[in-house]
Design a protein around this motif. Structure first.
Motif, short mmCIF file in Angstrom:
data_model
loop_
_atom_site.label_atom_id
_atom_site.label_comp_id
_atom_site.label_asym_id
_atom_site.label_seq_id
_atom_site.Cartn_x
_atom_site.Cartn_y
_atom_site.Cartn_z
N ILE A 1 0.84 -1.21 0.00
CA ILE A 1 0.00 0.00 0.00
C ILE A 1 0.86 1.25 0.00
CG2 ILE A 1 -1.68 1.33 1.37
CD1 ILE A 1 -2.95 -1.23 2.25
N ARG B 1 -6.38 4.27 -3.59
CA ARG B 1 -5.15 3.49 -3.82
C ARG B 1 -4.85 3.49 -5.31
NH1 ARG B 1 -5.95 -1.88 0.07
NH2 ARG B 1 -6.70 -0.71 1.88
N GLU C 1 -3.99 1.65 -7.88
CA GLU C 1 -3.89 0.24 -8.27
C GLU C 1 -4.32 0.08 -9.71
OE1 GLU C 1 -4.51 -2.91 -5.41
OE2 GLU C 1 -5.99 -1.61 -4.45
N GLY D 1 -13.44 -5.22 -9.73
CA GLY D 1 -13.77 -4.78 -8.37
C GLY D 1 -12.62 -4.06 -7.69
N ARG D 2 -11.62 -3.66 -8.46
CA ARG D 2 -10.48 -2.94 -7.89
C ARG D 2 -10.47 -1.54 -8.48
NH1 ARG D 2 -6.79 -4.98 -4.80
NH2 ARG D 2 -7.39 -7.15 -5.07
N ASN D 3 -10.67 -0.54 -7.65
CA ASN D 3 -10.75 0.84 -8.13
C ASN D 3 -9.65 1.68 -7.51
OD1 ASN D 3 -13.17 -0.29 -8.89
ND2 ASN D 3 -14.31 0.73 -7.26
N ILE E 1 -14.44 -10.37 1.34
CA ILE E 1 -15.30 -9.18 1.34
C ILE E 1 -15.10 -8.32 2.59
CG2 ILE E 1 -17.07 -10.01 -0.26
CD1 ILE E 1 -18.77 -10.79 2.17
N ALA E 2 -14.40 -8.85 3.57
CA ALA E 2 -14.03 -8.03 4.73
C ALA E 2 -12.79 -8.62 5.36
CB ALA E 2 -15.16 -7.99 5.75
N ALA E 3 -12.01 -7.79 5.98
CA ALA E 3 -10.78 -8.28 6.59
C ALA E 3 -10.39 -7.38 7.75
CB ALA E 3 -9.66 -8.30 5.56
N GLY F 1 -14.95 -3.54 1.68
CA GLY F 1 -15.11 -2.68 0.51
C GLY F 1 -16.52 -2.77 -0.08
#
Ligand code: ATP
Ligand code: MG
Length: 418
Positions: free
Chosen positions: A59, A111, A113, A118-120, A281-283, A307
Protein backbone atom coordinates in the motif's frame (compact mmCIF):
# COMPACT_ATOMS: atom_id res chain seq x y z
CA UNK A 1 -15.13 16.21 -23.20
CA UNK A 2 -13.78 15.94 -19.68
CA UNK A 3 -13.99 12.39 -18.32
CA UNK A 4 -13.63 10.89 -14.87
CA UNK A 5 -10.14 9.97 -13.66
CA UNK A 6 -8.99 6.39 -14.34
CA UNK A 7 -10.16 3.92 -11.70
CA UNK A 8 -12.96 6.19 -10.44
CA UNK A 9 -16.68 5.62 -10.95
CA UNK A 10 -19.94 7.53 -10.87
CA UNK A 11 -22.37 5.70 -8.66
CA UNK A 12 -25.75 6.15 -10.36
CA UNK A 13 -28.96 4.25 -11.20
CA UNK A 14 -29.04 0.65 -9.95
CA UNK A 15 -25.60 1.00 -8.43
CA UNK A 16 -26.74 4.03 -6.44
CA UNK A 17 -29.74 2.07 -5.14
CA UNK A 18 -27.45 -0.73 -3.98
CA UNK A 19 -25.18 1.76 -2.23
CA UNK A 20 -28.16 3.31 -0.50
CA UNK A 21 -29.33 -0.09 0.76
CA UNK A 22 -25.82 -0.99 1.93
CA UNK A 23 -25.43 2.34 3.71
CA UNK A 24 -28.74 1.93 5.51
CA UNK A 25 -27.96 -1.62 6.65
CA UNK A 26 -24.46 -0.57 7.73
CA UNK A 27 -25.75 2.37 9.77
CA UNK A 28 -28.52 0.29 11.30
CA UNK A 29 -26.24 -2.59 12.26
CA UNK A 30 -23.43 -0.47 13.63
CA UNK A 31 -25.77 1.65 15.74
CA UNK A 32 -27.51 -1.47 17.03
CA UNK A 33 -24.18 -2.93 18.11
CA UNK A 34 -23.49 0.38 19.90
CA UNK A 35 -20.77 1.77 17.61
CA UNK A 36 -20.49 5.56 17.28
CA UNK A 37 -20.06 7.13 13.84
CA UNK A 38 -16.68 8.77 13.26
CA UNK A 39 -15.54 10.86 10.29
CA UNK A 40 -11.89 11.67 9.88
CA UNK A 41 -10.17 13.65 7.05
CA UNK A 42 -9.81 12.13 3.60
CA UNK A 43 -6.18 13.23 3.57
CA UNK A 44 -3.71 13.05 6.40
CA UNK A 45 0.01 13.72 6.78
CA UNK A 46 2.00 11.19 4.78
CA UNK A 47 3.92 10.20 7.86
CA UNK A 48 0.79 8.74 9.49
CA UNK A 49 0.45 6.00 6.88
CA UNK A 50 4.16 5.24 6.82
CA UNK A 51 4.05 4.65 10.55
CA UNK A 52 0.80 2.70 10.67
CA UNK A 53 0.27 0.76 7.46
CA UNK A 54 4.06 0.33 7.23
CA UNK A 55 6.78 1.77 4.97
CA UNK A 56 7.50 -1.52 3.23
CA UNK A 57 3.92 -2.65 2.57
CA UNK A 58 2.47 -2.70 -0.95
CA UNK A 59 0.00 0.00 0.00
CA UNK A 60 2.64 2.53 1.02
CA UNK A 61 5.34 1.65 -1.51
CA UNK A 62 3.10 1.41 -4.58
CA UNK A 63 -0.44 2.51 -3.97
CA UNK A 64 -0.73 5.81 -2.09
CA UNK A 65 -1.69 9.12 -3.65
CA UNK A 66 0.95 11.47 -2.22
CA UNK A 67 0.96 15.20 -2.85
CA UNK A 68 2.27 18.47 -1.51
CA UNK A 69 -0.11 21.29 -0.75
CA UNK A 70 0.65 24.95 -1.54
CA UNK A 71 2.67 25.23 1.66
CA UNK A 72 4.74 22.17 0.83
CA UNK A 73 3.11 19.93 3.43
CA UNK A 74 3.50 16.26 2.56
CA UNK A 75 0.02 14.75 2.46
CA UNK A 76 -1.56 11.43 1.44
CA UNK A 77 -5.10 10.53 0.43
CA UNK A 78 -6.12 7.89 2.96
CA UNK A 79 -5.69 4.33 1.63
CA UNK A 80 -7.56 2.84 4.63
CA UNK A 81 -9.53 3.96 7.65
CA UNK A 82 -7.81 2.67 10.79
CA UNK A 83 -4.85 5.07 10.79
CA UNK A 84 -7.11 8.15 10.87
CA UNK A 85 -9.31 6.75 13.63
CA UNK A 86 -6.29 5.91 15.79
CA UNK A 87 -4.75 9.34 15.14
CA UNK A 88 -8.03 10.97 16.16
CA UNK A 89 -8.32 8.77 19.28
CA UNK A 90 -4.90 9.96 20.44
CA UNK A 91 -5.18 13.59 19.32
CA UNK A 92 -8.55 14.02 21.04
CA UNK A 93 -7.32 12.20 24.16
CA UNK A 94 -10.24 9.78 23.97
CA UNK A 95 -8.25 7.24 25.99
CA UNK A 96 -9.01 9.30 29.11
CA UNK A 97 -12.57 8.17 29.71
CA UNK A 98 -15.10 5.50 28.89
CA UNK A 99 -13.08 2.72 27.32
CA UNK A 100 -13.64 0.84 25.18
CA UNK A 101 -14.48 3.29 22.43
CA UNK A 102 -16.46 1.69 19.63
CA UNK A 103 -16.40 3.49 16.28
CA UNK A 104 -17.66 2.85 12.78
CA UNK A 105 -16.77 4.72 9.62
CA UNK A 106 -17.94 4.59 6.04
CA UNK A 107 -16.09 6.59 3.42
CA UNK A 108 -13.92 6.77 0.33
CA UNK A 109 -10.37 5.44 0.24
CA UNK A 110 -7.70 5.93 -2.44
CA UNK A 111 -5.15 3.49 -3.82
CA UNK A 112 -3.16 3.77 -7.02
CA UNK A 113 -3.89 0.24 -8.27
CA UNK A 114 -4.52 -1.34 -11.62
CA UNK A 115 -8.26 -0.87 -12.05
CA UNK A 116 -10.62 -3.73 -12.94
CA UNK A 117 -12.39 -6.67 -11.33
CA UNK A 118 -13.77 -4.78 -8.37
CA UNK A 119 -10.48 -2.94 -7.89
CA UNK A 120 -10.75 0.84 -8.13
CA UNK A 121 -8.57 3.83 -7.37
CA UNK A 122 -11.34 5.53 -5.46
CA UNK A 123 -13.36 3.02 -3.47
CA UNK A 124 -15.53 2.94 -0.38
CA UNK A 125 -14.86 1.10 2.83
CA UNK A 126 -16.85 0.79 5.97
CA UNK A 127 -15.35 -0.63 9.10
CA UNK A 128 -15.36 -0.65 12.86
CA UNK A 129 -12.67 -0.18 15.49
CA UNK A 130 -12.91 -1.12 19.16
CA UNK A 131 -10.22 0.72 21.11
CA UNK A 132 -9.40 -0.28 24.67
CA UNK A 133 -10.37 -3.93 25.03
CA UNK A 134 -8.21 -7.03 24.82
CA UNK A 135 -10.96 -9.48 25.76
CA UNK A 136 -11.29 -12.34 23.21
CA UNK A 137 -15.00 -11.50 23.33
CA UNK A 138 -14.14 -8.31 21.44
CA UNK A 139 -12.44 -10.34 18.70
CA UNK A 140 -15.53 -12.52 18.43
CA UNK A 141 -17.82 -9.51 18.20
CA UNK A 142 -15.73 -7.74 15.55
CA UNK A 143 -15.84 -10.92 13.45
CA UNK A 144 -19.47 -11.89 13.98
CA UNK A 145 -20.98 -8.43 13.44
CA UNK A 146 -20.02 -8.08 9.73
CA UNK A 147 -20.81 -11.78 9.26
CA UNK A 148 -24.41 -11.16 10.38
CA UNK A 149 -24.54 -7.88 8.46
CA UNK A 150 -23.56 -9.61 5.21
CA UNK A 151 -26.23 -12.23 5.83
CA UNK A 152 -28.73 -9.39 6.16
CA UNK A 153 -27.55 -8.07 2.77
CA UNK A 154 -28.36 -11.48 1.28
CA UNK A 155 -24.99 -13.25 1.34
CA UNK A 156 -25.04 -17.00 1.83
CA UNK A 157 -22.18 -19.49 2.23
CA UNK A 158 -19.97 -17.10 4.13
CA UNK A 159 -16.80 -18.42 5.63
CA UNK A 160 -14.33 -16.83 8.06
CA UNK A 161 -10.63 -17.53 7.67
CA UNK A 162 -8.83 -16.83 10.87
CA UNK A 163 -5.24 -16.92 12.08
CA UNK A 164 -3.20 -16.03 15.12
CA UNK A 165 -0.11 -13.84 14.61
CA UNK A 166 0.59 -13.69 18.33
CA UNK A 167 2.70 -11.11 20.14
CA UNK A 168 5.71 -9.41 18.60
CA UNK A 169 8.08 -11.87 20.27
CA UNK A 170 6.14 -14.85 18.85
CA UNK A 171 6.36 -13.29 15.40
CA UNK A 172 10.11 -12.67 15.76
CA UNK A 173 10.65 -16.38 16.48
CA UNK A 174 8.48 -17.30 13.53
CA UNK A 175 10.19 -14.84 11.17
CA UNK A 176 13.54 -16.46 11.93
CA UNK A 177 12.14 -19.92 11.23
CA UNK A 178 10.49 -18.69 8.04
CA UNK A 179 13.72 -17.12 6.78
CA UNK A 180 15.62 -20.29 7.61
CA UNK A 181 13.10 -22.28 5.56
CA UNK A 182 13.03 -19.85 2.62
CA UNK A 183 16.77 -19.29 2.33
CA UNK A 184 17.43 -22.12 -0.18
CA UNK A 185 14.55 -20.91 -2.40
CA UNK A 186 15.31 -17.22 -2.41
CA UNK A 187 16.26 -17.13 -6.13
CA UNK A 188 12.88 -18.63 -7.02
CA UNK A 189 10.91 -15.89 -5.26
CA UNK A 190 9.54 -12.84 -7.11
CA UNK A 191 11.53 -9.59 -7.05
CA UNK A 192 9.28 -8.05 -4.39
CA UNK A 193 9.63 -11.10 -2.14
CA UNK A 194 13.41 -10.97 -2.41
CA UNK A 195 13.18 -7.52 -0.80
CA UNK A 196 10.54 -8.70 1.69
CA UNK A 197 12.85 -11.53 2.75
CA UNK A 198 15.09 -8.86 4.31
CA UNK A 199 12.57 -6.20 5.34
CA UNK A 200 9.48 -8.13 6.36
CA UNK A 201 9.47 -11.88 5.60
CA UNK A 202 5.93 -12.38 6.95
CA UNK A 203 4.68 -10.33 4.02
CA UNK A 204 5.84 -13.10 1.64
CA UNK A 205 2.90 -15.25 2.75
CA UNK A 206 0.57 -12.51 1.46
CA UNK A 207 2.28 -12.24 -1.96
CA UNK A 208 -0.06 -12.22 -4.96
CA UNK A 209 2.68 -13.77 -7.16
CA UNK A 210 4.30 -16.36 -4.91
CA UNK A 211 1.28 -16.97 -2.69
CA UNK A 212 0.18 -20.20 -4.38
CA UNK A 213 3.65 -21.60 -5.17
CA UNK A 214 4.84 -25.02 -3.95
CA UNK A 215 7.53 -23.30 -1.90
CA UNK A 216 4.97 -21.48 0.21
CA UNK A 217 2.71 -24.50 0.61
CA UNK A 218 5.22 -26.14 2.94
CA UNK A 219 6.33 -23.18 5.04
CA UNK A 220 6.42 -23.65 8.81
CA UNK A 221 3.15 -22.70 10.49
CA UNK A 222 3.00 -19.53 12.57
CA UNK A 223 0.64 -21.39 14.91
CA UNK A 224 3.54 -23.58 16.03
CA UNK A 225 5.42 -20.51 17.26
CA UNK A 226 2.90 -19.11 19.72
CA UNK A 227 3.45 -18.64 23.43
CA UNK A 228 1.11 -20.43 25.81
CA UNK A 229 -0.68 -17.16 26.58
CA UNK A 230 -1.24 -16.43 22.90
CA UNK A 231 -2.47 -19.95 22.19
CA UNK A 232 -4.93 -19.80 25.08
CA UNK A 233 -6.24 -16.48 23.88
CA UNK A 234 -6.78 -17.75 20.33
CA UNK A 235 -8.64 -20.83 21.60
CA UNK A 236 -10.99 -18.56 23.51
CA UNK A 237 -11.72 -16.51 20.36
CA UNK A 238 -12.55 -19.68 18.43
CA UNK A 239 -14.73 -20.96 21.25
CA UNK A 240 -16.76 -17.73 21.26
CA UNK A 241 -17.14 -17.89 17.48
CA UNK A 242 -18.51 -21.41 17.78
CA UNK A 243 -21.06 -20.21 20.33
CA UNK A 244 -22.01 -17.37 17.98
CA UNK A 245 -22.56 -19.88 15.18
CA UNK A 246 -19.95 -18.35 12.88
CA UNK A 247 -18.61 -20.73 10.25
CA UNK A 248 -14.80 -20.40 10.54
CA UNK A 249 -11.70 -22.17 9.36
CA UNK A 250 -8.22 -21.65 10.81
CA UNK A 251 -5.82 -20.65 8.02
CA UNK A 252 -2.21 -20.19 9.11
CA UNK A 253 -1.26 -18.36 5.89
CA UNK A 254 -3.42 -15.29 6.54
CA UNK A 255 -1.21 -12.35 7.52
CA UNK A 256 -3.01 -9.35 5.92
CA UNK A 257 -1.27 -6.62 3.94
CA UNK A 258 -0.82 -4.12 6.76
CA UNK A 259 2.00 -3.98 9.28
CA UNK A 260 0.09 -3.20 12.43
CA UNK A 261 -1.67 -6.51 13.09
CA UNK A 262 -0.97 -8.88 15.95
CA UNK A 263 -2.85 -11.80 17.55
CA UNK A 264 -6.15 -12.43 15.71
CA UNK A 265 -6.34 -11.68 11.97
CA UNK A 266 -9.26 -12.74 9.79
CA UNK A 267 -10.95 -12.50 6.43
CA UNK A 268 -14.61 -13.04 5.63
CA UNK A 269 -14.89 -14.91 2.37
CA UNK A 270 -17.91 -15.05 0.07
CA UNK A 271 -18.40 -17.80 -2.47
CA UNK A 272 -20.71 -15.69 -4.66
CA UNK A 273 -20.04 -16.78 -8.25
CA UNK A 274 -19.91 -13.26 -9.60
CA UNK A 275 -16.79 -12.63 -7.47
CA UNK A 276 -15.08 -15.53 -9.21
CA UNK A 277 -15.31 -18.08 -6.41
CA UNK A 278 -13.90 -17.44 -2.96
CA UNK A 279 -13.35 -13.73 -2.51
CA UNK A 280 -12.53 -11.66 0.56
CA UNK A 281 -15.30 -9.18 1.34
CA UNK A 282 -14.03 -8.03 4.73
CA UNK A 283 -10.78 -8.28 6.59
CA UNK A 284 -9.31 -7.15 9.84
CA UNK A 285 -7.59 -8.01 13.04
CA UNK A 286 -6.15 -6.96 16.32
CA UNK A 287 -3.58 -4.16 16.62
CA UNK A 288 -2.51 -3.91 20.23
CA UNK A 289 0.68 -1.87 19.66
CA UNK A 290 -0.48 0.77 17.20
CA UNK A 291 -1.82 3.40 19.60
CA UNK A 292 1.41 3.37 21.57
CA UNK A 293 3.48 3.44 18.40
CA UNK A 294 1.71 6.65 17.41
CA UNK A 295 2.41 8.29 20.76
CA UNK A 296 -0.68 7.34 22.80
CA UNK A 297 -0.90 5.15 25.90
CA UNK A 298 -0.80 1.39 25.37
CA UNK A 299 -4.33 0.49 24.17
CA UNK A 300 -5.38 -2.88 22.75
CA UNK A 301 -7.61 -2.55 19.66
CA UNK A 302 -9.45 -4.63 17.12
CA UNK A 303 -11.21 -3.75 13.86
CA UNK A 304 -12.17 -4.73 10.34
CA UNK A 305 -12.82 -3.05 6.99
CA UNK A 306 -14.98 -4.03 4.06
CA UNK A 307 -15.11 -2.68 0.51
CA UNK A 308 -18.57 -1.64 -0.66
CA UNK A 309 -17.82 -1.98 -4.38
CA UNK A 310 -17.02 -5.68 -3.94
CA UNK A 311 -20.16 -6.17 -1.85
CA UNK A 312 -22.14 -4.43 -4.56
CA UNK A 313 -20.79 -6.75 -7.24
CA UNK A 314 -21.97 -9.76 -5.26
CA UNK A 315 -25.33 -8.17 -4.57
CA UNK A 316 -25.94 -8.29 -8.33
CA UNK A 317 -26.63 -11.98 -7.92
CA UNK A 318 -29.08 -11.44 -5.15
CA UNK A 319 -32.62 -10.42 -5.59
CA UNK A 320 -32.37 -6.68 -5.15
CA UNK A 321 -35.29 -4.33 -5.18
CA UNK A 322 -34.35 -1.74 -7.76
CA UNK A 323 -36.11 1.23 -6.29
CA UNK A 324 -37.80 1.87 -2.97
CA UNK A 325 -41.55 1.93 -3.73
CA UNK A 326 -43.26 5.23 -3.08
CA UNK A 327 -46.01 5.23 -0.42
CA UNK A 328 -48.24 7.76 -2.17
CA UNK A 329 -48.49 9.49 -5.54
CA UNK A 330 -50.81 12.48 -5.58
CA UNK A 331 -52.73 13.23 -8.79
CA UNK A 332 -54.33 16.57 -9.65
CA UNK A 333 -55.56 18.65 -12.59
CA UNK A 334 -56.45 22.24 -11.75
CA UNK A 335 -54.76 24.97 -9.75
CA UNK A 336 -56.80 24.43 -6.56
CA UNK A 337 -56.00 20.70 -6.56
CA UNK A 338 -52.36 21.47 -7.28
CA UNK A 339 -52.07 23.64 -4.15
CA UNK A 340 -53.66 20.87 -2.11
CA UNK A 341 -51.20 18.34 -3.57
CA UNK A 342 -48.27 20.54 -2.56
CA UNK A 343 -49.46 20.88 1.05
CA UNK A 344 -50.63 17.29 1.40
CA UNK A 345 -47.29 15.93 0.18
CA UNK A 346 -45.48 17.95 2.83
CA UNK A 347 -47.83 16.77 5.60
CA UNK A 348 -47.48 13.14 4.50
CA UNK A 349 -43.67 13.31 4.30
CA UNK A 350 -43.42 14.89 7.75
CA UNK A 351 -45.60 12.05 9.05
CA UNK A 352 -43.27 9.42 7.59
CA UNK A 353 -45.22 8.62 4.42
CA UNK A 354 -43.11 9.01 1.28
CA UNK A 355 -45.05 11.01 -1.29
CA UNK A 356 -44.61 12.70 -4.62
CA UNK A 357 -46.58 14.45 -7.38
CA UNK A 358 -46.08 15.73 -10.91
CA UNK A 359 -44.18 18.99 -11.48
CA UNK A 360 -44.02 18.98 -15.27
CA UNK A 361 -47.67 19.64 -16.26
CA UNK A 362 -48.44 16.03 -17.25
CA UNK A 363 -51.94 14.97 -18.26
CA UNK A 364 -53.90 12.92 -15.75
CA UNK A 365 -53.26 9.82 -17.87
CA UNK A 366 -49.50 10.25 -17.74
CA UNK A 367 -49.68 11.02 -14.02
CA UNK A 368 -51.11 7.51 -13.58
CA UNK A 369 -48.16 6.15 -15.57
CA UNK A 370 -45.73 8.13 -13.39
CA UNK A 371 -47.35 6.63 -10.30
CA UNK A 372 -46.76 3.15 -11.72
CA UNK A 373 -43.19 3.95 -12.67
CA UNK A 374 -42.59 5.02 -9.06
CA UNK A 375 -44.25 1.82 -7.81
CA UNK A 376 -46.67 3.90 -5.74
CA UNK A 377 -48.47 1.89 -3.08
CA UNK A 378 -51.41 4.33 -2.93
CA UNK A 379 -52.81 6.91 -5.30
CA UNK A 380 -54.36 10.05 -3.91
CA UNK A 381 -56.82 11.43 -6.44
CA UNK A 382 -57.62 15.05 -5.80
CA UNK A 383 -60.63 16.70 -7.40
CA UNK A 384 -62.25 20.05 -6.63
CA UNK A 385 -65.76 18.68 -6.26
CA UNK A 386 -64.69 16.26 -3.51
CA UNK A 387 -62.46 18.84 -1.88
CA UNK A 388 -65.41 21.22 -1.50
CA UNK A 389 -67.16 18.48 0.49
CA UNK A 390 -64.01 17.93 2.55
CA UNK A 391 -63.28 14.54 0.95
CA UNK A 392 -60.24 12.96 -0.68
CA UNK A 393 -60.24 9.79 -2.80
CA UNK A 394 -57.54 7.22 -2.09
CA UNK A 395 -56.94 4.28 -4.38
CA UNK A 396 -55.09 1.25 -3.11
CA UNK A 397 -52.80 0.32 -5.99
CA UNK A 398 -52.64 -3.33 -4.99
CA UNK A 399 -56.31 -4.12 -4.30
CA UNK A 400 -57.48 -1.38 -6.75
CA UNK A 401 -60.08 -0.39 -4.16
CA UNK A 402 -61.12 3.26 -3.97
CA UNK A 403 -62.16 4.93 -0.70
CA UNK A 404 -63.33 8.46 0.06
CA UNK A 405 -61.69 9.75 3.22
CA UNK A 406 -62.49 12.80 5.32
CA UNK A 407 -59.82 15.43 4.58
CA UNK A 408 -58.99 15.71 8.28
CA UNK A 409 -58.35 12.01 8.58
CA UNK A 410 -56.25 11.48 5.48
CA UNK A 411 -52.86 11.56 7.25
CA UNK A 412 -53.93 9.04 9.91
CA UNK A 413 -55.48 6.87 7.23
CA UNK A 414 -52.31 6.86 5.14
CA UNK A 415 -50.03 6.26 8.11
CA UNK A 416 -52.03 3.22 9.20
CA UNK A 417 -52.57 1.79 5.71
CA UNK A 418 -49.10 1.79 4.18
P1 ATP B 1 -6.39 -7.35 -1.65
O1 ATP B 1 -5.57 -8.48 -1.12
O2 ATP B 1 -7.63 -7.78 -2.38
O3 ATP B 1 -5.60 -6.30 -2.38
P2 ATP B 1 -6.15 -5.76 0.66
O4 ATP B 1 -5.38 -6.61 1.60
O5 ATP B 1 -5.43 -4.68 -0.05
O6 ATP B 1 -6.95 -6.66 -0.37
P3 ATP B 1 -7.57 -4.41 2.73
O7 ATP B 1 -6.59 -3.31 2.75
O8 ATP B 1 -7.62 -5.33 3.87
O9 ATP B 1 -7.42 -5.23 1.38
O10 ATP B 1 -9.04 -3.84 2.45
C1 ATP B 1 -10.21 -4.51 2.84
C2 ATP B 1 -11.21 -4.57 1.72
O11 ATP B 1 -11.25 -3.35 0.99
C3 ATP B 1 -10.93 -5.61 0.64
O12 ATP B 1 -11.39 -6.86 1.04
C4 ATP B 1 -11.69 -5.06 -0.55
O13 ATP B 1 -13.07 -5.39 -0.46
C5 ATP B 1 -11.56 -3.58 -0.38
N1 ATP B 1 -10.53 -3.03 -1.26
C6 ATP B 1 -9.20 -2.98 -1.07
N2 ATP B 1 -8.59 -2.39 -2.10
C7 ATP B 1 -9.56 -2.04 -3.00
C8 ATP B 1 -9.60 -1.39 -4.26
N3 ATP B 1 -8.50 -0.95 -4.84
N4 ATP B 1 -10.80 -1.22 -4.88
C9 ATP B 1 -11.94 -1.65 -4.30
N5 ATP B 1 -11.98 -2.26 -3.12
C10 ATP B 1 -10.82 -2.46 -2.46
MG1 MG C 1 -4.51 -4.63 -1.93
Amino acid sequence: MITKPKGCYDIVDKEAVKFKIMNRVIEYFCEFYNYDYIRTPIFESRDLFHRTVGSDTDIVTKETYDFKDRSDRELTLRPEGTAGVVRSFIENKMYGTGLPKKFYYNGTMYRYERPGNGRNREFTQFGVEILGSNDPMTDAEVISMPYRLFEELGFKDLNVKINNLGAKSDRENYKNALKEYLKPYIDDLCEDCKVRFETNPLRILDCKVDGDSEILKNVPSILDYQSEESEKRFKKVLEYLTYLDVDYEVDDKIVRGLDYYDYTVFEIVSNAEVLGGASTIAAGGRYNDLVEKLGGPSTPCMGFASGLERLSLAMEEMNMQEKRPLDAYILYVNEEEKLKALMLAQDLRVSGVSADYDTTGRSLKSQFKEADRNKARMLILLNSEDLQKGLITVKDNITKEETKIDENEIIDYMVSNI
